[in-house]
Motif scaffolding. Sequence first.
Motif, PDB file in Angstrom:
ATOM      1  N   HIS A  74       0.838  -1.221  -0.088  1.00  0.00           N
ATOM      2  CA  HIS A  74      -0.017  -0.058  -0.070  1.00  0.00           C
ATOM      3  C   HIS A  74       0.918   1.255  -0.100  1.00  0.00           C
ATOM      4  N   PRO A  75       1.560   1.332  -1.120  1.00  0.00           N
ATOM      5  CA  PRO A  75       2.588   2.359  -1.046  1.00  0.00           C
ATOM      6  C   PRO A  75       1.875   3.919  -1.088  1.00  0.00           C
ATOM      7  N   TYR A  76       0.670   4.021  -1.272  1.00  0.00           N
ATOM      8  CA  TYR A  76       0.027   5.440  -1.093  1.00  0.00           C
ATOM      9  C   TYR A  76      -0.892   5.409   0.407  1.00  0.00           C
ATOM     10  N   GLY A  77      -0.637   4.208   0.960  1.00  0.00           N
ATOM     11  CA  GLY A  77      -1.245   4.374   2.330  1.00  0.00           C
ATOM     12  C   GLY A  77      -2.885   3.737   2.334  1.00  0.00           C
ATOM     13  N   HIS A  78      -3.363   3.772   3.314  1.00  0.00           N
ATOM     14  CA  HIS A  78      -4.699   3.258   3.645  1.00  0.00           C
ATOM     15  C   HIS A  78      -6.099   4.225   3.422  1.00  0.00           C
ATOM     16  N   LEU A  79      -5.779   5.361   3.117  1.00  0.00           N
ATOM     17  CA  LEU A  79      -6.637   6.440   3.071  1.00  0.00           C
ATOM     18  C   LEU A  79      -8.036   6.272   2.737  1.00  0.00           C
ATOM     19  N   ARG A  80      -8.082   5.360   1.581  1.00  0.00           N
ATOM     20  CA  ARG A  80      -9.394   5.063   1.049  1.00  0.00           C
ATOM     21  C   ARG A  80     -10.242   4.151   2.048  1.00  0.00           C
ATOM     22  N   ALA A  81      -9.588   3.650   3.074  1.00  0.00           N
ATOM     23  CA  ALA A  81     -10.462   2.807   3.855  1.00  0.00           C
ATOM     24  C   ALA A  81     -11.793   3.608   4.346  1.00  0.00           C
ATOM     25  N   ALA A 205     -19.120   5.941  -3.581  1.00  0.00           N
ATOM     26  CA  ALA A 205     -18.992   5.244  -4.696  1.00  0.00           C
ATOM     27  C   ALA A 205     -18.245   6.189  -5.683  1.00  0.00           C
ATOM     28  N   HIS A 206     -18.750   7.547  -5.762  1.00  0.00           N
ATOM     29  CA  HIS A 206     -18.183   8.304  -6.792  1.00  0.00           C
ATOM     30  C   HIS A 206     -16.806   8.471  -6.501  1.00  0.00           C
ATOM     31  N   ARG A 207     -16.434   8.564  -5.103  1.00  0.00           N
ATOM     32  CA  ARG A 207     -14.984   8.915  -4.951  1.00  0.00           C
ATOM     33  C   ARG A 207     -14.123   7.568  -4.983  1.00  0.00           C
ATOM     34  N   LEU A 208     -14.689   6.386  -4.848  1.00  0.00           N
ATOM     35  CA  LEU A 208     -13.819   5.305  -4.930  1.00  0.00           C
ATOM     36  C   LEU A 208     -13.581   5.009  -6.509  1.00  0.00           C
ATOM     37  N   ALA A 238      -7.747  15.080 -11.156  1.00  0.00           N
ATOM     38  CA  ALA A 238      -7.810  15.182  -9.652  1.00  0.00           C
ATOM     39  C   ALA A 238      -8.794  13.929  -9.316  1.00  0.00           C
ATOM     40  N   ARG A 239      -8.336  13.462  -8.038  1.00  0.00           N
ATOM     41  CA  ARG A 239      -9.124  12.366  -7.523  1.00  0.00           C
ATOM     42  C   ARG A 239      -9.078  12.337  -6.040  1.00  0.00           C
ATOM     43  N   TYR A 240      -9.994  11.755  -5.393  1.00  0.00           N
ATOM     44  CA  TYR A 240      -9.888  11.590  -3.831  1.00  0.00           C
ATOM     45  C   TYR A 240      -9.038  10.609  -3.502  1.00  0.00           C
ATOM     46  N   HIS A 241      -8.430  10.614  -2.471  1.00  0.00           N
ATOM     47  CA  HIS A 241      -7.688   9.585  -1.559  1.00  0.00           C
ATOM     48  C   HIS A 241      -8.105   9.662  -0.136  1.00  0.00           C
ATOM     49  N   GLY A 242      -9.158   8.947   0.089  1.00  0.00           N
ATOM     50  CA  GLY A 242      -9.819   9.311   1.411  1.00  0.00           C
ATOM     51  C   GLY A 242     -10.308  10.760   1.531  1.00  0.00           C
ATOM     52  N   SER A 243     -10.177  11.643   2.253  1.00  0.00           N
ATOM     53  CA  SER A 243     -10.507  13.009   2.482  1.00  0.00           C
ATOM     54  C   SER A 243      -9.492  14.114   1.572  1.00  0.00           C
ATOM     55  N   ASN A 244      -8.428  13.423   1.190  1.00  0.00           N
ATOM     56  CA  ASN A 244      -7.405  14.062   0.439  1.00  0.00           C
ATOM     57  C   ASN A 244      -7.766  14.432  -1.247  1.00  0.00           C
ATOM     58  N   VAL A 245      -7.402  15.467  -1.689  1.00  0.00           N
ATOM     59  CA  VAL A 245      -7.380  15.539  -3.267  1.00  0.00           C
ATOM     60  C   VAL A 245      -5.999  15.569  -3.679  1.00  0.00           C
TER      61      VAL A 245
END
Length: 294
Positions: A74-81, A205-208, A238-245
Amino acid sequence: MQVDVYANLKQGERGVWVSIIAYVCCSLVKVGVALLAGSEALLADGLNNTTDVVASVAVLIGLRISRKPPDHDHPYGHLRAESISALVASFIMLAVGIEVLSRAISALFTPEMNAPDMLAGWTALATAAVMFGVYRYNRRLAQVTQSQGLMAAAADNRSDALVSVGTFVGVAGSQFQLHWLDPLTALVVGGIILRTAWSIFREAAHRLTDGFDRSELVALRSTIAEIPGVKDVTDIKARYHGSNVLVDVVIHVDPTLNVTESHTITEEIEARMKAVHNVKAVHIHIEPEGQSEH
């Protein structure tokens, strides 16, 4: 940046714990009083709060997982959890919303119904005040932390407070021989649960699926285009990674600039994006003006 993200997630957990404690207390009181007072509306309201407990626990688990640092797979972390937990919460709310609607429809067509005791109404009104207080607390915290999960929780807190106000109205109306008003209110509560579930599901779903609002993307492009040294913005995503853009952008600059001068422009882009849009991760690809990107 990572330190800020994980600190925000930890603060977000505090808000979720406040919601869980409030929901557990409210659901126990509402269900107990509803059974004693014979109120379908208050029972539906209480069952709604039990789903909120489960949904809040799902959000809490998502926030805990999101705080895990990057690892080998998980090189980008686990923020999408955090977004996944919101998706799970929507499924739980959907199931209970259907159950509430089923009970309400059955009660609505029952030939003889007795008006519930007014204790059910006062209970609903008291818990509405509690949930409105929780909503204000979580809304302020969500604005500080920019947490998707906590923002969803705050919105749910507000809808729960309004649902409880509606329950009070239904119970109070039934005291004036409007016996159908109590189960009708339960029907409305069920509809609100389903609507909230759909709203949370659609956003998660939109963010995932890497969805991003077009108007926000235009605003990001405009900010970058205004920075001195940027001749053109030929592509931006642009895309979301958890609450980050996360932003990927291709810019064109004067081909006579050296590496240091080009790097200065990228630093200005990063600083401006953070200050104006709270975007902390920008991947910038530089192309010489007059050439197409490779």
